[in-house]
Design an enzyme around this catalytic site. Structure first.
Site, PDB file in Angstrom:
ATOM      1  N   GLU A  37       0.837  -1.193   0.000  1.00 15.07           N
ATOM      2  CA  GLU A  37       0.000   0.000   0.000  1.00 15.07           C
ATOM      3  C   GLU A  37       0.882   1.256   0.000  1.00 15.07           C
ATOM      4  OE1 GLU A  37      -2.379   2.155   3.678  1.00 15.07           O
ATOM      5  OE2 GLU A  37      -1.825   0.043   3.805  1.00 15.07           O
TER       6      GLU A  37
ATOM      7  N   ASP B 282      -0.468  -1.593   6.027  1.00 14.10           N
ATOM      8  CA  ASP B 282      -0.170  -1.008   7.334  1.00 14.10           C
ATOM      9  C   ASP B 282      -1.007  -1.656   8.432  1.00 14.10           C
ATOM     10  OD1 ASP B 282       1.548   0.697   6.087  1.00 14.10           O
ATOM     11  OD2 ASP B 282       0.212   2.435   6.104  1.00 14.10           O
TER      12      ASP B 282
ATOM     13  N   ASP C   9      -3.003  -0.605  10.599  1.00 14.09           N
ATOM     14  CA  ASP C   9      -3.978   0.351  11.120  1.00 14.09           C
ATOM     15  C   ASP C   9      -5.321   0.075  10.459  1.00 14.09           C
ATOM     16  OD1 ASP C   9      -3.736   1.303   8.553  1.00 14.09           O
ATOM     17  OD2 ASP C   9      -2.736   3.176   9.099  1.00 14.09           O
TER      18      ASP C   9
ATOM     19  N   ASP D  55      -7.036   1.735   8.118  1.00 18.06           N
ATOM     20  CA  ASP D  55      -7.018   1.839   6.656  1.00 18.06           C
ATOM     21  C   ASP D  55      -6.355   0.614   6.024  1.00 18.06           C
ATOM     22  OD1 ASP D  55      -8.381   4.192   6.426  1.00 18.06           O
ATOM     23  OD2 ASP D  55      -6.607   5.464   6.430  1.00 18.06           O
TER      24      ASP D  55
END
Length: 651
Positions: free
Chosen positions: A436, A509, A511, A513
């Protein structure tokens, strides 16, 4: 003469009749268990339960058993109880021993070999009871028959004592209790309740009217008790799969028929979505790879819908016929056949091979489905119109499809420009990391092993394919890049053998998102590249969430998980002393790591942790993807409300 030649000559002399070993009774099963139950891993362990349950299901198929109970006992043994006729207890002529003893101690013994005991059998080989006995430290059987309770016990396949009467009874049936042998199942002897419960529920759907339950009696698991009973059979199975989907008509279409001793049931319903879910079964065995029953159904479906559309002028005479792909868009179907002598083939022996089943399924389903369309013109019109819309989208997607086709799976000139490819042409060794963002993509490109690791950066969140038609999907640059890089094609053209990489690693990641992007990618892979998933090629990278530093040097990385805070605390204690104080670096994104850190923690095969993604239950996976990614908001809201208690806030 060399030493090697001398040794070979000596071995040749020694190879005589004395070296031919004959395994008596069930010794062969204990020597080569994988030949009988597939493996001695978790899958093989659970297979033992189905071998015993299949015998009870056979009693239900024969019209005798109505209720089957499965118990996981406190000591992790299994008990299966049915109310069938009870295994015969009289003397079996060939062995001179009670029939029940023969069933549990002799391979290929039972009522499934033309003796008239069963017309249709769910078990594949008729070796179930004896194999389970051979692979258990202890097995005992109680047969309730002729007003008496008959009992016999075995240890690792050997009879402990003669069959004896231990009491009186006013009902019939069989109870089998067994404990898997840890000498055989060295990986685990612990049963997974959810895994067993899913198959028990599936058996209830496939055997209309049968009551079947599973109860976990282990400490702390007392709430794990499920009872299944479906008078609607596979019609209710289709409704279960479509629970969170919008459908174009309320009740599934159900057809059944019998020809030449082979029975065929089909239940089907169209959703407003774009994805096809067709599940087929033969004698209760899930035929993951399809087969002749599925082939007959698909051919009949396409022909009947086109015939109806032309006769009723919904399609004009000069219009092209709708394709199979068109008429199956949004379709959920369950096909179940019962065959006296099923022949299975394919890599996993889950493909039905009986050639006569094509014609029988085609004919029985065609007649019933044609009649249904004539009697229900409004529903028929909706089905045809959905196919016409799918046809228009297919034609619009044709040009975009051509963009993703490549002359050769390894022709670099056709690969997407953003792909940093590897130099190796060995698909077994090659790895494709989907990363990403440009920042993480830059670190990954610099840190990777260029020989066998390729990097494909994606920008932002890809299209949610659960809500999109094929033409929109193929217009998406990020999705086209992935299809092209993998080299497998997609849809009807998909060929997993052309995969350029046998590890497809999603690296996002740690997180919210990143989790969302990971879910979007998994949805895409599940819907349009499922064979890659089924082949075990899909992985999720596990980058560290913390780094424990002393000065400028990172001493230890902490992986995400339920115990991550405890691991961090222990690490901080380890590196705390009077002279230095450790600090914590929190990695919010992959871009916060430099190239050597990303290699060391997440990409280096020697150190990295990766989770392989698998699909054990296609129906359950279908429901979950539709609930989380589909159009309907209410089921998603309910899921979030029910599971919010398990979430943690990451700010």
């Amino acid at each position: 003469m060399t030493e090697e030649t001398k040794n070979l000559e000596e071995l040749a002399k020694e190879y005589d009749a004395s070296q031919i070993q004959v395994l008596e009774g069930l010794e062969a099963v204990r020597m080569r268990p994988g030949m009988y139950i597939g493996s001695t891993s978790k899958e093989g362990l659970h297979h033992l339960v189905w071998e015993i349950v299949d015998n009870s299901i056979d009693e239900a198929l024969a019209g005798f058993a109505t209720h089957i109970e499965v118990f996981i006992e406190p000591d992790n043994s299994i008990t299966v109880i049915d109310d069938g006729r009870g295994i015969p207890v009289g003397i079996q002529e060939k062995t001179g021993r009670p029939a029940v003893e023969t069933v549990f101690t002799v391979l290929h013994a039972g009522g499934k070999f033309g003796g008239g005991g069963y017309k249709v059998s769910g078990g594949l080989h008729g070796v179930g009871s004896s194999v389970v006995n051979a692979l258990s430290t202890q097995l005992d059987v109680r047969v309730y028959k002729n007003g008496q309770i008959h009992y016999q016990e075995y240890r690792r396949g050997n009879v402990v004592d003669d069959l004896k009467v231990i009491g009186e009874t006013d009902h019939t049936g069989t109870t089998v209790h067994f404990t898997p042998d840890p000498e055989i199942f060295t990986e685990t002897t612990t049963f997974d309740f959810e895994k067993l419960a899913k198959r028990v529920q599936e058996l209830a759907f496939l055997n209309r009217g049968l009551r079947i339950s599973i109860t976990d009696k282990r400490e702390g698991q007392e709430k794990n008790e499920r009872h299944y009973h479906y008078e609607g059979g596979i019609s209710e199975y289709v409704q279960f799969i479509n629970e969170n989907k919008d459908t174009i008509f309320e009740q599934p279409i159900y057809t059944e028929g019998e020809m030449d001793g082979i029975s065929v049931e089909v239940a089907m319903q169209y959703t407003t979505g774009y994805h096809e879910t067709v599940m087929s079964f033969a004698n209760n065995i899930h035929t993951h790879e399809g087969g002749t029953h599925e082939q007959g159904f698909r051919t009949a479906l396409t022909r009947v819908i086109n015939d109806y559309a032309k006769k009723n002028k919904i399609l004009k005479e000069n219009d092209d016929n709708l394709s199979g792909e068109d008429v199956r868009e949004g379709l959920t179907a369950v096909i179940s056949v019962k065959h006296p002598n099923p022949q299975f083939e394919g890599q996993t022996k889950t493909k039905l091979g009986n050639s006569e089943v094509v014609k029988i399924t085609n004919r029985l389903f065609s007649e019933a489905f044609s009649r249904f369309l004539l009697e229900n013109p409004q529903i028929a019109k909706k089905i045809v119109e959905k196919g016409i819309l799918a046809s228009k989208a297919r034609i619009a997607a044709k040009r975009a499809r051509e963009v993703t086709r490549k002359k050769s799976g390894l022709e670099i000139s056709n690969l997407p420009g953003k792909l940093a490819d590897c130099s190796s042409n060995n698909a077994e060794m090659n790895e494709l990391f989907i990363v990403e963002g440009d920042s993480a993509g830059g670190s990954a490109k610099s840190g990777r092993n260029r020989e066998y690791q390729a990097i494909l950066p994606i920008r932002g969140k890809i299209l949610n394919v659960e809500k999109a038609s094929m033409d929109k999907i193929l217009a998406n640059e990020e999705i086209r890049s992935l299809f092209t890089a993998m080299g497998t094609g997609f849809g009807a053209d998909f060929d997993v053998s052309k995969a350029r990489y046998q590890k497809l690693v999603i690296m996002t990641d740690a997180d919210v998102d990143g989790a969302h992007i990971r879910t979007l990618l998994l949805t895409l892979i599940y819907r349009f590249m499922r064979p890659v998933l089924e082949a075990g090629y899909v992985y999720i990278a596990q980058p560290p969430i913390y780094g424990v530093k002393v000065g400028s040097e990172i001493k230890e990385y902490i992986q995400p998980g339920a115990d991550q805070e405890e691991q961090l605390r222990l690490a901080m204690e380890r590196y705390s002393n009077g002279r230095s104080k450790p600090t914590v670096q929190r990695y919010k994104g992959l871009g916060e790591m430099d190239d050597h850190q990303l290699w060391e923690t997440t990409m280096d095969p020697e150190n990295r942790l990766m989770a392989r993604v698998s699909v054990d239950d296609a129906a359950e996976a279908d429901k979950i993807f539709d609930m989380l990614m589909g159009d309907r908001v209410e089921p998603r809201r309910e899921f979030i409300e029910e599971n919010a208690v398990y979430s943690t806030l990451d700010i």
